[in-house]
Design a protein around this motif. Structure first.
Motif, PDB file in Angstrom:
ATOM      1  N   GLU A  54      11.402  -1.520  -4.377  1.00 52.36           N
ATOM      2  CA  GLU A  54      10.257  -2.682  -4.489  1.00 52.36           C
ATOM      3  C   GLU A  54      10.507  -3.724  -5.497  1.00 52.36           C
ATOM      4  O   GLU A  54      10.750  -4.749  -5.615  1.00 52.36           O
ATOM      5  CB  GLU A  54       8.890  -2.378  -4.313  1.00 52.36           C
TER       6      GLU A  54
ATOM      7  N   TYR B 266       9.432 -11.360  -0.035  1.00 54.38           N
ATOM      8  CA  TYR B 266       9.390 -10.076  -0.298  1.00 54.38           C
ATOM      9  C   TYR B 266       8.277  -9.238   0.951  1.00 54.38           C
ATOM     10  O   TYR B 266       9.226  -8.429   1.366  1.00 54.38           O
ATOM     11  CB  TYR B 266       8.227  -9.683  -1.491  1.00 54.38           C
TER      12      TYR B 266
ATOM     13  N   ILE C  65      10.325  -6.476   3.415  1.00 60.29           N
ATOM     14  CA  ILE C  65       9.951  -5.272   3.471  1.00 60.29           C
ATOM     15  C   ILE C  65       9.696  -5.051   4.954  1.00 60.29           C
ATOM     16  O   ILE C  65       9.915  -3.765   5.440  1.00 60.29           O
ATOM     17  CB  ILE C  65       8.458  -5.084   2.812  1.00 60.29           C
TER      18      ILE C  65
END
Length: 89
Positions: free
Chosen positions: A4, A78, A82
């Motif tokens: 991440e 992001y 994900i």
């Protein structure tokens, strides 16, 4: 380093052209940007006495919107990445 964190750092660097485009949308030139930063860090009471209160408020809001939009783009990318990674796992 976690995946991440690597993704966030990579997104921050890959979005530099987007930041430059947004910079030109929000600010006419570097002098306009410098004036906006100056107004952002000048207390409102001082701007009031200088007769620049509303200009100060508008410049502060403009800089805040610029930062929020740039950060929001990274957050949205992001989240999408994900979700894509979760589909393929």
């Amino acid at each position: 380093m976690s995946l991440e964190l690597v993704m966030i750092i990579l997104l921050l660097f890959l979005n530099i052209p987007v930041y430059k485009f947004l910079f030109r949308v929000f600010f006419v030139d570097n002098d306009d940007y410098n004036e906006t930063v100056r107004h952002t860090f000048t207390p409102n009471i001082i701007s009031l006495f200088r007769g620049e209160y509303w200009k100060d408020r508008m410049n502060t809001a403009r800089l805040q919107f610029f930062i929020i939009i740039c950060g929001g783009i990274v957050v949205l990318e992001y989240i999408v990445l994900i979700k894509i990674i979760a589909v393929f796992r």
